[in-house]
Structures are given as C-alpha cells and as structure tokens.
Enzyme design. Structure first.
Site, PDB file in Angstrom:
ATOM      1  N   ALA A  38       0.795  -1.221   0.000  1.00 32.83           N
ATOM      2  CA  ALA A  38       0.000   0.000   0.000  1.00 32.83           C
ATOM      3  C   ALA A  38       0.835   1.283   0.000  1.00 32.83           C
ATOM      4  CB  ALA A  38      -0.913  -0.012   1.226  1.00 32.83           C
ATOM      5  N   ASN A  48       0.942  -4.019   8.148  1.00 30.63           N
ATOM      6  CA  ASN A  48       1.826  -4.266   7.000  1.00 30.63           C
ATOM      7  C   ASN A  48       2.688  -3.058   6.654  1.00 30.63           C
ATOM      8  OD1 ASN A  48       0.748  -6.987   6.220  1.00 30.63           O
ATOM      9  ND2 ASN A  48      -1.123  -5.770   6.254  1.00 30.63           N
ATOM     10  N   HIS A 105      -1.434   7.264   5.047  1.00 29.09           N
ATOM     11  CA  HIS A 105      -0.210   6.926   5.760  1.00 29.09           C
ATOM     12  C   HIS A 105       0.742   8.104   5.574  1.00 29.09           C
ATOM     13  CE1 HIS A 105      -1.610   2.781   5.853  1.00 29.09           C
ATOM     14  NE2 HIS A 105      -1.782   2.843   4.548  1.00 29.09           N
TER      15      HIS A 105
HETATM   16  N1  LIG Z   1       1.654  -5.188   2.254  1.00 31.02           N
HETATM   17  C1  LIG Z   1       0.628  -4.352   2.340  1.00 31.02           C
HETATM   18  O1  LIG Z   1       0.768  -3.128   2.196  1.00 31.02           O
HETATM   19  C2  LIG Z   1      -0.753  -4.899   2.590  1.00 31.02           C
HETATM   20  C3  LIG Z   1      -1.847  -4.049   2.408  1.00 31.02           C
HETATM   21  C4  LIG Z   1      -3.127  -4.555   2.665  1.00 31.02           C
HETATM   22  C5  LIG Z   1      -3.283  -5.858   3.125  1.00 31.02           C
HETATM   23  N2  LIG Z   1      -2.193  -6.653   3.317  1.00 31.02           N
HETATM   24  C6  LIG Z   1      -2.331  -8.031   3.829  1.00 31.02           C
HETATM   25  O2  LIG Z   1      -2.619  -8.907   2.751  1.00 31.02           O
HETATM   26  C7  LIG Z   1      -3.336 -10.042   3.245  1.00 31.02           C
HETATM   27  C8  LIG Z   1      -4.572 -10.304   2.376  1.00 31.02           C
HETATM   28  O3  LIG Z   1      -5.451  -9.199   2.463  1.00 31.02           O
HETATM   29  P1  LIG Z   1      -6.887  -9.219   1.754  1.00 31.02           P
HETATM   30  O4  LIG Z   1      -7.448  -7.852   1.901  1.00 31.02           O
HETATM   31  O5  LIG Z   1      -6.795  -9.819   0.395  1.00 31.02           O
HETATM   32  O6  LIG Z   1      -7.685 -10.208   2.746  1.00 31.02           O
HETATM   33  P2  LIG Z   1      -9.040 -11.011   2.448  1.00 31.02           P
HETATM   34  O7  LIG Z   1      -9.571 -11.376   3.779  1.00 31.02           O
HETATM   35  O8  LIG Z   1      -9.913 -10.265   1.491  1.00 31.02           O
HETATM   36  O9  LIG Z   1      -8.549 -12.342   1.696  1.00 31.02           O
HETATM   37  C9  LIG Z   1      -7.768 -13.333   2.306  1.00 31.02           C
HETATM   38  C10 LIG Z   1      -8.058 -14.671   1.575  1.00 31.02           C
HETATM   39  O10 LIG Z   1      -7.130 -15.660   2.069  1.00 31.02           O
HETATM   40  C11 LIG Z   1      -7.838 -16.869   2.284  1.00 31.02           C
HETATM   41  N3  LIG Z   1      -7.103 -17.654   3.284  1.00 31.02           N
HETATM   42  C12 LIG Z   1      -7.121 -17.534   4.631  1.00 31.02           C
HETATM   43  N4  LIG Z   1      -6.292 -18.440   5.201  1.00 31.02           N
HETATM   44  C13 LIG Z   1      -5.747 -19.148   4.181  1.00 31.02           C
HETATM   45  C14 LIG Z   1      -4.816 -20.208   4.128  1.00 31.02           C
HETATM   46  N5  LIG Z   1      -4.270 -20.738   5.238  1.00 31.02           N
HETATM   47  N6  LIG Z   1      -4.463 -20.694   2.917  1.00 31.02           N
HETATM   48  C15 LIG Z   1      -5.005 -20.176   1.786  1.00 31.02           C
HETATM   49  N7  LIG Z   1      -5.886 -19.164   1.772  1.00 31.02           N
HETATM   50  C16 LIG Z   1      -6.253 -18.653   2.964  1.00 31.02           C
HETATM   51  C17 LIG Z   1      -9.240 -16.448   2.719  1.00 31.02           C
HETATM   52  O11 LIG Z   1     -10.187 -17.474   2.460  1.00 31.02           O
HETATM   53  C18 LIG Z   1      -9.472 -15.204   1.854  1.00 31.02           C
HETATM   54  O12 LIG Z   1     -10.094 -15.522   0.607  1.00 31.02           O
HETATM   55  C19 LIG Z   1      -3.678  -9.724   4.723  1.00 31.02           C
HETATM   56  O13 LIG Z   1      -2.719 -10.356   5.565  1.00 31.02           O
HETATM   57  C20 LIG Z   1      -3.496  -8.226   4.795  1.00 31.02           C
HETATM   58  O14 LIG Z   1      -3.165  -7.794   6.104  1.00 31.02           O
HETATM   59  C21 LIG Z   1      -0.943  -6.198   3.038  1.00 31.02           C
END
Ligand SMILES: NC(=O)c1ccc[n+]([C@@H]2O[C@H](COP(=O)([O-])OP(=O)(O)OC[C@H]3O[C@@H](n4cnc5c(N)ncnc54)[C@H](O)[C@@H]3O)[C@@H](O)[C@H]2O)c1
Length: 254
Positions: A106, A175, A205
C-alpha cells in the site's frame, strides 16, 4: 496464489486473463474456493509454479511460507506485517533455495528509505496511519471502546508507540509499519500511530524519516478495497507490478 480475497483475487484474475506478459496463473490455494478460479492443493501449486504469491494472511504465511521456499519456489509476501516476528523472518530467510520477495503493497518511498538507511542509520522514523474509524475495531477492545469507535464524530488517536507494539495491536494495519521498519533496517527507530477518523474516505499513511542522508516525508492516501476495507484497492496492482518485474525484467525500479 495462496489466498484469493480482496488482494489475491484481483491478482489471480489478472494473471488468468493474461494481463502480465511472461506470467500465467497456475492455480489458487484458498479454503474459500473462489468458483471462477482454478483451486488446487498446495502440493499441486508447488509442482506447477515458479513463484508463489502469499495474500492469505499472517497465519497462512507462517504456516506455509517455509515449505514454499524449501521446495525451491520463490515467494512474494503481501502479509509483510507477519515479519514483525523476528523468528519467522529468520526462518523464511534460511528456508530456501527459494527466494523471498516482499510486496511494497500500500505504500511507496521504501527504496529511498532503504538508500538513506544504507548511507547512515536513520535517527527517527514515524508512520501515522488514519483509517475509517469503524474499520479499526479490534477483537481485544472492550465493548464500550468498540462502540465509541463505531459512533465517534471526531478523529481519535488509538495508539502511538514503538512500531512493533502498534503492529501487534492492529495486525491488519501492521503491514505498512512493518514495511517501513524493514526498509529502515531497524524496528526500534520507528514510531507508529493509528488514528480512527469517522470521515476518512481514504486510508492515509504519513511517513517521515530523519537521518544524515536527509529528511523525508511521504503522504499516501489510498482508496479502501470495497470487499475488505482494511486493505487498499491499489495493493493488488503493486503485487502485479512486482510479478511483472520478476517475469520479464525490462526497465524496473528496485
Ligand atoms: N503489504 C501491504 O501493504 C498490505 C496491504 C493490505 C493488506 N495486506 C495483507 O494482505 C493479506 C490479504 O489481504 P486481503 O485484503 O486480500 O484479505 P481477504 O480477507 O480479502 O482475503 C484473504 C483470503 O485468504 C484466504 N485464506 C485464509 N487463510 C488461508 C490459508 N491458510 N491458505 C489459503 N488461503 C487462505 C481467505 O479465504 C481469503 O479468501 C492480509 O494479511 C493483509 O493484512 C498487506
């Protein structure tokens, strides 16, 4: 892809539709089993992929990340907040032969922070995150605090302190703070703050850094994902940019 939610789903569909030259989607591991994507087992994924993208959450990264790298597959991590756990980071770094890559997700400016910290240690780094108040309710909050957050008419500073403590309290906002700390190369120099704003249409941010190399200030304002408002809509596109750079390196900022 491991995880095909707000972030992984957009990435998987873009790969499936052939929008990234040099990359194809081999499959998706997700217990939610999105119907329009090829859902496979982890073993199948590992036998057919060069690169595995984790967008499933901190727990999933800890559970399967080492196995992916040990199988010789490169791993692009989106749940960077999990790396506040030094033991997990060390485990992933030593699990290879696969290579570990982190998504910029992000935020931006990480390249410059890394360059400045390489010149000489940064003396002070801050990251202030402002999100829609209702999206910051945490399971550990007492009921009256959670309710105040859902109904507040004013911005409220929920926490300010060492980045590691703030990331532990607000894992879905962790994150970006983790990315800043990893770029700065020092968790202890980073102060993080989380602000709940009932009027925050965009997630912001504000990152500042001071050191012998100079003085930096980045302000990022992202539109939240409609599906998972704790994530920003731009994140899957940062992931796709990273995949494009790995698949067919041309002119690439690193
Ligand atoms: N790096 C960054 O800047 C940044 C920014 C936003 C979100 N994120 C992170 O990215 C990740 C995903 O975010 P999102 O918004 O897509 O979440 P989300 O909840 O929309 O999607 C997560 C998906 O992962 C699946 N899942 C859960 N456990 C699992 C497992 N053990 N194996 C396989 N699939 C599994 C769920 O069923 C769901 O479909 C989160 O950890 C979030 O904190 C990172």
């Amino acid at each position: 892809m491991i995880g095909a939610g707000a972030i992984g789903g957009v990435v998987a569909r873009a790969l499936r539709d052939g929008t990234v030259p040099g990359a194809t989607l081999s499959g998706v591991v997700d217990p939610a089993g999105p119907a329009d994507l090829p859902v496979v087992s982890l073993d199948e994924l590992l036998s057919t992929s060069d690169l595995v993208v984790e967008a499933a959450g901190q727990r999933a990264l800890a559970e399967v990340g080492p196995q992916v790298l040990a199988a010789g597959r490169d791993l692009l991590v989106v749940s960077v907040g999990a790396l506040a756990d030094d033991a997990l980071l060390a485990k992933l770094l030593s699990a290879g032969p696969g290579e570990l890559h982190l998504s910029t997700g992000a935020i931006g400016g990480l390249d410059l922070l890394r360059a400045a910290a390489r010149m000489a240690p940064l003396s002070r780094v801050t990251i202030e995150t402002t999100k829609l108040a209702a999206n910051l309710v945490q399971p550990w909050m007492p009921a009256d605090q959670a309710e105040r957050l859902r109904t507040t008419a004013e911005p409220v500073e929920l926490m300010r302190g060492p980045a590691r403590e703030v990331t532990a309290a607000f894992p879905k906002s962790a994150n970006v703070a983790a990315s800043v700390a990893l770029a700065a190369g020092d968790w202890d120099v980073v102060e993080a703050a989380v602000i709940a704003d009932p009027a925050a249409e965009l997630t912001s941010h504000v990152i500042t850094a001071e050191g012998p190399a100079g003085s930096y200030r980045f302000e990022i304002r992202n539109r939240p994902s409609p599906r998972t408002p704790t994530s920003s809509e731009v994140v899957p596109h940062a992931v796709l940019g990273a995949i494009a750079a790995l698949a067919e390196p041309r002119v690439v900022f690193r």
